[in-house]
Design a protein around this motif. Structure first.
Motif, short mmCIF file in Angstrom:
data_model
loop_
_atom_site.label_atom_id
_atom_site.label_comp_id
_atom_site.label_asym_id
_atom_site.label_seq_id
_atom_site.Cartn_x
_atom_site.Cartn_y
_atom_site.Cartn_z
N GLY A 1 -1.21 9.79 -2.87
CA GLY A 1 -1.32 8.37 -2.06
C GLY A 1 -0.39 7.75 -1.30
N LEU A 2 0.87 8.33 -1.32
CA LEU A 2 2.09 7.59 -1.28
C LEU A 2 2.23 7.54 0.63
N ASN A 3 2.38 6.67 1.42
CA ASN A 3 2.18 6.68 2.90
C ASN A 3 4.00 6.69 3.42
N ARG A 4 4.16 7.87 3.03
CA ARG A 4 5.62 8.71 3.68
C ARG A 4 5.67 10.02 3.45
N MET A 5 6.74 10.80 3.58
CA MET A 5 6.77 12.07 3.39
C MET A 5 7.73 12.82 2.39
N GLU B 1 4.04 24.41 -3.02
CA GLU B 1 3.15 24.18 -1.96
C GLU B 1 2.05 24.05 -1.80
N PRO B 2 1.29 25.36 -2.31
CA PRO B 2 0.01 25.47 -2.41
C PRO B 2 -1.02 24.16 -3.05
N ALA B 3 -0.30 23.54 -4.33
CA ALA B 3 -0.85 22.55 -4.68
C ALA B 3 -0.78 21.25 -4.29
N THR B 4 0.05 21.06 -3.12
CA THR B 4 0.30 19.53 -2.87
C THR B 4 -0.46 19.56 -1.38
N LEU B 5 -1.39 18.47 -1.76
CA LEU B 5 -1.92 18.14 -0.29
C LEU B 5 -1.25 16.95 0.39
N GLY B 6 -2.07 16.71 1.56
CA GLY B 6 -1.44 15.36 2.09
C GLY B 6 -2.29 14.20 2.02
N GLY B 7 -2.05 13.13 2.16
CA GLY B 7 -2.87 11.81 2.02
C GLY B 7 -2.35 10.56 2.44
N VAL B 8 -3.05 9.64 2.95
CA VAL B 8 -2.79 8.52 3.85
C VAL B 8 -3.57 7.59 2.88
N MET B 9 -3.09 6.39 2.57
CA MET B 9 -4.08 5.39 2.03
C MET B 9 -3.87 3.82 2.72
N VAL B 10 -5.06 3.30 3.13
CA VAL B 10 -4.96 2.25 3.65
C VAL B 10 -5.50 1.03 2.68
N LEU B 11 -4.63 0.41 2.06
CA LEU B 11 -4.84 -0.52 1.05
C LEU B 11 -3.92 -1.77 1.06
N ALA B 12 -4.54 -3.09 1.22
CA ALA B 12 -3.51 -4.13 1.23
C ALA B 12 -3.54 -4.78 -0.22
N THR B 13 -2.63 -4.62 -1.00
CA THR B 13 -2.28 -5.17 -2.39
C THR B 13 -1.04 -5.85 -2.47
N THR B 14 -0.87 -6.36 -3.40
CA THR B 14 0.41 -6.93 -4.22
C THR B 14 0.31 -7.40 -5.42
N LEU B 15 1.23 -7.66 -6.16
CA LEU B 15 1.47 -7.94 -7.59
C LEU B 15 1.36 -9.41 -7.69
N ASP B 16 0.51 -10.07 -8.62
CA ASP B 16 0.90 -11.47 -9.16
C ASP B 16 1.83 -11.67 -10.04
N ASP B 17 2.20 -12.96 -10.44
CA ASP B 17 3.06 -13.29 -11.51
C ASP B 17 2.96 -12.54 -12.76
N GLN B 18 1.91 -12.11 -13.07
CA GLN B 18 1.48 -11.41 -14.25
C GLN B 18 1.68 -9.97 -14.32
N GLY B 19 2.06 -9.28 -12.99
CA GLY B 19 1.94 -7.98 -12.83
C GLY B 19 0.68 -7.35 -12.54
N ARG B 20 -0.35 -8.02 -12.12
CA ARG B 20 -1.57 -7.48 -11.98
C ARG B 20 -1.72 -7.38 -10.46
N ILE B 21 -2.38 -6.07 -10.05
CA ILE B 21 -2.54 -5.71 -8.73
C ILE B 21 -3.81 -6.57 -8.08
N VAL B 22 -3.46 -7.18 -7.05
CA VAL B 22 -4.35 -8.28 -6.41
C VAL B 22 -4.59 -7.41 -5.17
N GLN B 23 -6.04 -7.16 -4.87
CA GLN B 23 -6.16 -6.77 -3.50
C GLN B 23 -6.55 -7.88 -2.46
N LEU B 24 -5.67 -7.83 -1.19
CA LEU B 24 -5.99 -8.98 -0.44
C LEU B 24 -6.79 -8.92 0.65
N ASN B 25 -7.28 -7.72 0.90
CA ASN B 25 -8.45 -7.58 1.69
C ASN B 25 -9.45 -6.39 1.25
#
Length: 267
Positions: free
Chosen positions: A60-64, A76-100
């Motif tokens: 799910g990494l957005n690059r190549m 090669e056959p095992a590796t698919l392509g993917g694009v994720m649209v997700l707005a997140t950040t980490l808070d001061d406790q290391g938790r993933i925070v979903q912004l939208n």
């Protein structure tokens, strides 16, 4: 999920029992790697015993560059392509925070055979999972266009240390946005993936709205003093430009600027 103002932090409701990778003896049909660049080296090793001749790995990494890394490790056959649209950040406790919460979409496809039976069979597995899932027959093109957007917005907000509205309202800010879009897009085109009109217009609109408070995830990490994905999002694009003999002065300057920051926070 736990709510923090207008954001949500996501946690697992039930902690799964995890076996050390050395003890894994069963192969699996599908592996989803929704990780950032930092833990990817670990993630590459962890699923290895579970990868069989028919396993599909969906990153799910957005690059190549990660595609080449995964393909060398698992084929090669095992590796698919993917694009994720997700707005997140980490808070001061290391938790993933979903912004939208409205932004949670996964686009995926078979890079070798866009209409393969295996990718069609993956569709029902990913539906009704709490996010929008969409199969694409042009996944490599989709990935390049997302990368151009990420690199251009990341470069602009990180180099100028501000949000889009602040930057384009400043002298030279609008021209900077256009230069970065042009430089990123020319690398994509020279690599065989010219950016389609709708995608370019969307990126241009995103980066030139004087009323926008948009910032990139790299900017949010940078202003929090955390490591950033400069090598993967900016540096790799600059390296490809060098190999293609393309001048990318603004992108190169940004890469140098952020590489200094990266060394400082990781030393």
């Amino acid at each position: 999920p736990a709510t923090h103002g207008h954001t949500r932090s996501l946690r697992l409701a039930h902690q799964p029992a995890l076996a050390p990778h050395a003890e894994t003896t069963l192969t699996v049909a599908r592996i989803l790697l929704p990780v950032r660049a930092y833990p990817l080296s670990d993630a590459r090793s962890d699923p290895a015993p579970a990868v069989g001749p028919h396993t599909m790995i969906l990153p799910g990494l957005n690059r190549m560059a990660h595609l080449d890394t995964l393909a060398r490790r698992f084929g090669e056959p095992a590796t698919l392509g993917g694009v994720m649209v997700l707005a997140t950040t980490l808070d001061d406790q290391g938790r993933i925070v979903q912004l939208n919460p409205a932004l949670q979409e996964l686009t995926y496809g078979d890079r070798q055979d866009p209409r393969s039976e295996r990718i069609r069979n993956l569709d029902p597995v990913l539906q009704d999972a709490g996010f929008t899932a969409r199969r694409s027959e042009h996944i490599s093109q989709d990935m390049w266009e997302k990368w151009v957007m990420l690199a251009a917005t990341g470069a602009m907000t990180c180099l100028m240390r501000g949000n889009v509205g602040e930057i384009v309202s400043a002298p030279g800010g609008y021209d900077l946005a256009e230069r970065l879009i042009d430089e990123c897009a020319q690398v994509a085109e020279a690599s065989g993936f010219p950016i389609r009109g709708a995608s370019r217009r969307a990126t241009h609109t995103l980066m030139t709205d004087p009323n926008s408070t948009f910032t990139s995830s790299m900017y949010r990490d940078l202003t929090s003093g955390r490591p950033i994905e400069v090598e993967q999002i900016i540096g790799d694009l600059v390296s490809r430009a060098v190999d293609l003999h393309l001048p990318t002065p603004t992108l190169t300057l940004t890469n140098t600027n952020l590489a200094v920051y990266q060394r400082r926070v990781t030393s």
